[in-house]
Enzyme design. Sequence first.
Site, PDB file in Angstrom:
ATOM      1  N   PRO A 372       0.738  -1.193   0.433  1.00 12.54           N
ATOM      2  CA  PRO A 372       0.080  -0.137  -0.138  1.00 12.54           C
ATOM      3  C   PRO A 372       1.126   1.533   0.358  1.00 12.54           C
ATOM      4  CG  PRO A 372      -0.565  -1.034   2.137  1.00 12.54           C
ATOM      5  CD  PRO A 372       0.647  -2.276   1.294  1.00 12.54           C
ATOM      6  N   GLY A 374       2.643   4.413   0.890  1.00 10.19           N
ATOM      7  CA  GLY A 374       3.051   4.580   2.323  1.00 10.19           C
ATOM      8  C   GLY A 374       4.232   3.511   3.238  1.00 10.19           C
ATOM      9  N   LYS A 377       8.541   1.229  -0.072  1.00 10.56           N
ATOM     10  CA  LYS A 377       8.874   1.200  -1.066  1.00 10.56           C
ATOM     11  C   LYS A 377       9.761   1.471  -1.639  1.00 10.56           C
ATOM     12  CE  LYS A 377       4.068   0.450  -3.052  1.00 10.56           C
ATOM     13  NZ  LYS A 377       4.014   1.108  -2.156  1.00 10.56           N
ATOM     14  N   GLU A 501       7.548   2.146 -11.203  1.00  7.60           N
ATOM     15  CA  GLU A 501       6.695   2.082 -11.903  1.00  7.60           C
ATOM     16  C   GLU A 501       5.921   3.833 -11.883  1.00  7.60           C
ATOM     17  OE1 GLU A 501       5.608  -1.249 -14.358  1.00  7.60           O
ATOM     18  OE2 GLU A 501       4.481  -1.193 -12.608  1.00  7.60           O
TER      19      GLU A 501
END
Length: 583
Positions: A372, A374, A377, A501
């Site tokens: 999700p 936050g 990543k 991406e």
Amino acid sequence: MEQTREKFEWKPFLQLITAEKPPILIITSVLILSLIETASSLVVPLLTKRLVDLMAGGGVQTSIVALLVMVFIAQTVAGGFSFYLLTYIGEKVVAGIRRKLWNHILQLPISFFDANQSGETLSRITQDTNTIKTVITNHLVTFISGVISIIGSVIILVILDWKMTAIMLGVVPVSVLIILPLGRKMYKVSRKTQDEMAEFSGNLGRVLSEIRLVKSYNGEDAERKKGFYGVQQLFLYGLKEAKIQAVISPFMTTILMVVLVILIGYGGVRVASGQLTAGTLVAIIIYMFQIVVPFSQLASFFTAFQKAMGATDRIQGLITLPMEKYEGKQDTLMNGDLSFRDVSFSYNESKLILDRVSFTVPSNKTVALVGPSGSGKTTVFSMIERFYKPDKGSINIGGIPIGELDLSLWRSHIGYVSQDSPVMTGTIKENICYGLQRKVSEEEVHAAAKMANAHDFILALEDKYATQVGERGVKLSGGQRQRIAIARAILRNPKILLLDEATSNLDSESELLVQHAVKNMMKGRTTLIIAHRLSTVLEADELLVLEDGRVTGKGTHSELLERHELYQKLAKQQLKINGVSTR
Ligand SMILES: Nc1ncnc2c1ncn2[C@@H]1O[C@H](COP(=O)(O)OP(=O)(O)OP(=O)(O)O)[C@@H](O)[C@H]1O
């Protein structure tokens, strides 16, 4: 970065200047030249005295006139040369400080840029250094020669006539009593002005760089108010400075006039009574100017010097911040596995962002990160780029902690294509080649652009590879910017690819072009990709689910879809596969 310096301290300022090693030979020349200039100005009244006395006696000696002319010439020439050389020193020192600052700022860690507005940092390099230059070029030697002029004049005056000297010097304590507290006040005001100016520039920079946001959300009114507030503050501080100046300047002029009146009155009486020659009175009046003028300059010197103290504080504050560590191992093979070992990290103590994260991206394989918004990543990518250091655990390449590697070497092996595909002002070619140290041939650039599916659209532009892209690439479409960013990464031929991406909805044709470009790029490289699309997760060798900074699932798409609750939810929402069977 800010400290308040109440005491008058030379040391940091001198340290800052001497660190630039101003040329000793030129400094000595400047000092000698200003001594000549000051000495000449001290001789002038004595010669004038002789001339006036001779003229009063009815005769003129041409040798004295000639001597006077020569002294004037010496004074003018010495003044001219010392001014130029002094400016040279000032400019040279400031150029050195600017170089040092820029070099230092470029090597500061990302956390510095997270915490400081770019406009404020900018004003350190431009304004604060300028303040220091002003002190060196406009005030430093004036101060030194002023002091010499005052001391020399006082000594000669005492010899000429001590009574008149005593009258003249009587006003000094009064002036000092008034000027000192005002000078201190001036320092505080000018310091606040500088802070305000830095904040103002920071604010302008913020608005100008996001002008599209401002306009599309009708932010003009709010920004106008904020900008006007800054202008008003600067105006008020300007007035405060003016008020102090308004007391100092006329006060000095009045003192000068009072002393002049007394001198001429009292001196005139004494000349009339024959106690003083007319020449001596003239000489005394000229010396008085040679005391009062530098004396009034002392006030502005101290103000300028105190401003420079503030600037020095801020520059030192920046220069002493620790830089990123660049040196490290050179001879490392980058084609090993990339692994996180129990990495924990937080931007600030309040919240743990990565919590004992462990995973491995085997050499030349692709691992996709999903999770999700936050969940951390992008932070994983930043840690690989060494923008931040892990608080605990380590990140390794082929078993070696990446923190031990030479930083530039490490980054040169990473191709980072971020979501927003940053593009800088300049041409397309410059953007593709950005950061490369070696010479790049035209063919190489074209080949990279072809692999990135960018070549065709570039050729369709008016100036092709020489097309100017505008500030932050505003003249390009989102998909075009992405492909330029991909071409830039391809040209570096990195061992490790970090792909974020883009979530932006490109039209299907552009999206297909970008996807193909990405696929081309991934061949033969160790790739970590933040996945938002189904095609990416399907093709990845392994998927990692990141939740609140923890890795909660590993496996292929179908494995995770079967047993990972959050992944099932994410897959439906984020990867847009609602209703599409993937098995
Ligand atoms: N420079 C920063 N300073 C302080 N906190 C930060 C910083 N960057 C990110 N964070 C915080 O760290 C957390 C993780 O952010 P990160 O950008 O890694 O998430 P993400 O998974 O990439 O999110 P998204 O998918 O929305 O891009 C967030 O709570 C965010 O507020």
